[in-house]
Design an enzyme around this catalytic site. Sequence first.
Site, short mmCIF file in Angstrom:
data_model
loop_
_atom_site.label_atom_id
_atom_site.label_comp_id
_atom_site.label_asym_id
_atom_site.label_seq_id
_atom_site.Cartn_x
_atom_site.Cartn_y
_atom_site.Cartn_z
N SER A 103 0.82 -1.21 0.00
CA SER A 103 0.00 0.00 0.00
C SER A 103 0.86 1.26 0.00
O SER A 103 1.70 1.43 -0.89
CB SER A 103 -0.96 -0.04 1.20
N HIS A 126 -2.45 -1.51 -4.57
CA HIS A 126 -3.90 -1.63 -4.70
C HIS A 126 -4.54 -0.24 -4.65
O HIS A 126 -3.88 0.74 -4.29
CB HIS A 126 -4.47 -2.53 -3.59
#
Length: 216
Positions: A103, A126
């Site tokens: 992330s 993501h």
Amino acid sequence: MDDVIKEYGMTTLNSIREGHFIKLISIIGEIEGHESAPEKMKTTKYEHILPILAKLQDEQEVDGILFLINTVGGDVSCGLALAEFIASISKPTAAFVIGDSHSIGVPLSVAADYTVIAPSATVIIHPVRMNGPVLGAPQTYEYFNLIQERITQFIASHADVKKEQVKEWMVRPGILSRDLGTIFVGQEAVDAGLYQKAGGLCDALEKLRAMIGDEL
């Protein structure tokens, strides 16, 4: 010294042969930002790291900084601010990704001048996610889109990859169970253009010392 390691995950690496003084800073667990994480959770508090980095930038005896990264992500805004801060340091910097760089950990891991990833370490890219209630309005979508634009632009600016490719990795279906995104393991992240080398701590230190030697 032991208290500094325990509290901040920071220590000094002295190279007697080359006469280099390198600071090691750990970015571990969740990036804690504007809200406090649960007490038992391992975190890196960005409000602690920022003044430490500012001090290291100003200390003449410090020749370079090595970042040890193993993070599952965390506060997007504060993580990106920390990544920008790392990228702005004028002294040679290197990062060693061991375990995870997930992330917002991805911008943090590419912010250094040179990054080595352990062969078994994983990278997850993501879409931006938020906890709690989210207002279903066009403005919310625009806000999420703006945050993702900032992240993809930063990664593209500090890695050998185009912004469009990062966006594609973010929304790729089928790789993450019940979610969107892309996973890279070790050498795959290097082949994708995110990092410079798959290896170990010695590789990161060797490159950092070489960069310091070029600066002196």
